[in-house]
Enzyme design. Structure first.
Site, short mmCIF file in Angstrom:
data_model
loop_
_atom_site.label_atom_id
_atom_site.label_comp_id
_atom_site.label_asym_id
_atom_site.label_seq_id
_atom_site.Cartn_x
_atom_site.Cartn_y
_atom_site.Cartn_z
N ARG A 67 41.73 50.76 44.69
CA ARG A 67 41.57 49.89 43.52
C ARG A 67 40.63 48.76 43.96
O ARG A 67 40.86 48.15 45.01
CB ARG A 67 42.92 49.34 43.04
N ASP A 120 44.71 38.41 41.04
CA ASP A 120 44.30 39.52 41.91
C ASP A 120 43.21 39.10 42.87
O ASP A 120 43.01 39.73 43.92
CB ASP A 120 43.84 40.70 41.06
O1 MRU Z 1 47.10 46.33 37.38
P1 MRU Z 1 48.21 45.61 38.10
O2 MRU Z 1 49.54 45.85 37.49
O3 MRU Z 1 48.18 45.86 39.59
O4 MRU Z 1 47.86 44.09 37.90
C1 MRU Z 1 48.65 43.11 38.51
C2 MRU Z 1 48.30 41.76 38.06
O5 MRU Z 1 47.34 41.55 37.36
C3 MRU Z 1 49.11 40.64 38.57
O6 MRU Z 1 49.12 39.61 37.64
C4 MRU Z 1 48.47 40.14 39.86
O7 MRU Z 1 48.44 41.15 40.84
C5 MRU Z 1 49.07 38.92 40.34
S1 MRU Z 1 50.74 39.10 40.88
C6 MRU Z 1 50.60 38.97 42.45
#
Ligand code: MRU
Length: 341
Positions: free
Chosen positions: A84, A231
Site C-alpha cells: 500500500r 497515514d
Molecule cells: O485504508 P485504511 O483503513 O488503512 O486507512 C486508515 C486510516 O486512514 C487511518 O485514519 C489512519 O491510518 C490513521 S490511524 C493510525
C-alpha cells in the site's frame, strides 16, 4: 481483544482479520510473505501504525522462510513496502527490520532473529506511543466535548490503544467526553464496522452517521472537536488521511471547531515536502459501485475511489505525537517533534 491486531506466533504473522469484523473475531495466519501482502492489500490488517508493525514482522517472515535469510529479508521488504503506497509507516517498519537484518548479516549474527527483534521493538514502541499521545492530547479536549472522528484509529490500528481513538478513550475515562460522533467512512465502512465496534466495547456513548451528515452536525453546533489520525504527515505539516478527512477540516474551519490530528512520529515523513508529493492510493471501483457484494450502480459505471486525501496545515489546529504537540502546525514544529523522538 481475544485476538491481537498483529503478532508473531509459531513462526507466522498472525492477524486479527479486520475484514470479518464486527461479525467474527478470527485469526488470519500468514505463513509466507505473499499471504501477508495479500492481507495488507485486502485491509485484513490496516491503519498506519499496524501496517508498520506488520511490515516489520513480514521482513522477519521472509528471512525465516528463505535458505539465504538476507535474500529472503530483502525480497520480502521489496514486496511489502509497496503493498500500500500512502501510509508511510509500512515502508518505515519494513526498512527498520531490513536494516536490522543487514547489520546482523554484516556482523555474522542470525538475520531472522535480528529482524524479528526489530519488529518486536517496533510493536513495543508503538504501544508506548499510544499512551503518550493520549496523555499529550488530553489537555486539548474541552470538558463536555462532543467529538467527531473519521475512519478507525483505535487498538485495531496499533499494538497499543491507537491514535485518535486512543485520545477519545482517554477523554472518556477522564469523564470529559460527552459524545463520540462516528463517521461511517465510505466506501469500506471502517467507522461503522470497526470504530463503532471499538466504541461499544469501551462503553463510549456514540452515534454512527453517514459521512454526508457531518455538515449538518456542525451547522447545529453539535461538534466541539474533530480528532482524526494520519497515514502520513509531510514536512510542511500536510496531513494525508482517509478520504473525507479534508472535508471535515474545511467544515471545522468554517464553524470555528478545532481539528486535531493524532499520530506517532513514525507517521511523519520529513523526506516528503508536502501532500502534493504523496502517492494517493486509488482502489477498485467496485468498492463504490457495489454494496455488500451486490452491484448498486449501472453496469459500466466508472468510479472515482481515492483512499486518502490531503489536509493542508493551515486547517490543522494541532498535531499530537508521542513526543509532544505542534501547535500551530508548521515545518519547524513538525521537525522538532521528530527531533525529540
Ligand atoms: O485504508 P485504511 O483503513 O488503512 O486507512 C486508515 C486510516 O486512514 C487511518 O485514519 C489512519 O491510518 C490513521 S490511524 C493510525
Amino acid at each position: 481483544m481475544a485476538v491481537a491486531t498483529v503478532c508473531w506466533t509459531a513462526g507466522a504473522v498472525v492477524l486479527l482479520d479486520q475484514t470479518k469484523l464486527p461479525d467474527e473475531e478470527t485469526e488470519l495466519v500468514c505463513r509466507d510473505v505473499a499471504a501477508l501482502v495479500d492481507a495488507i492489500k485486502r485491509l485484513a490488517v490496516r491503519g498506519a501504525p499496524a501496517l508498520g508493525v506488520a511490515g516489520a514482522y513480514g521482513v522477519a517472515l521472509g528471512a525465516s522462510r528463505h535458505d539465504d535469510p538476507l535474500t529472503g529479508a530483502r525480497d520480502a521488504a521489496a514486496e511489502l513496502s509497496v503493498a500500500r503506497p500512502t501510509a508511510v509507516n509500512l515502508a518505515w517498519g519494513v526498512r527498520a527490520a531490513l536494516t536490522a537484518a543487514e547489520v546482523a548479516a554484516e556482523a555474522g549474527r542470525d538475520v531472522a532473529v535480528a529482524a524479528l527483534a526489530a519488529a518486536r521493538g517496533i510493536a513495543e514502541q508503538d504501544a508506548a506511543a499510544s499512551d503518550a499521545m493520549a496523555a499529550h492530547g488530553l489537555p486539548l479536549v474541552p470538558a463536555g466535548a462532543r467529538v467527531l472522528t473519521h475512519c478507525n484509529t483505535g487498538a485495531l490500528v496499533s499494538a497499543g490503544g491507537g491514535t485518535a481513538f486512543g485520545l477519545v478513550a482517554a477523554a472518556h475515562r477522564a469523564g470529559i467526553l460527552r459524545h463520540l460522533w462516528v463517521d461511517e467512512t465510505r466506501p469500506l465502512l471502517q467507522g461503522a464496522r470497526l470504530t463503532a465496534w471499538e466504541a461499544r466495547r469501551a462503553g463510549i456513548p456514540h452515534s454512527l452517521l453517514p459521512d454526508g451528515a457531518a455538515g449538518s452536525l456542525f451547522a447545529r453546533g453539535e461538534v466541539e472537536l474533530v480528532v482524526i489520525g494520519a497515514d502520513r504527515i509531510c514536512a510542511d505539516g500536510s496531513v494525508v488521511n482517509k478520504i473525507g478527512s479534508y472535508s471535515l477540516a474545511v467544515l471545522a474551519e468554517a464553524h470555528g471547531v478545532p481539528f486535531i490530528v493524532v499520530a506517532p512520529t513514525s507517521t511523519i515523513d520529513l523526506a516528503t515536502a508536502s501532500g502534493d508529493d504523496v502517492e494517493i492510493e486509488h482502489r477498485a471501483g467496485e468498492e463504490v459501485t457495489s454494496y455488500a457484494g451486490r452491484a448498486v450502480a449501472p453496469a459500466g459505471t466508472i468510479a472515482y475511489n481515492p483512499a486518502f486525501d490531503v489536509t493542508p496545515p493551515r486547517l490543522v489546529t494541532a498535531v499530537v505525537t508521542e513526543t509532544g504537540v505542534a501547535r500551530p502546525v508548521d515545518a519547524a514544529r513538525i521537525a522538532a517533534l521528530v527531533a525529540s523522538s
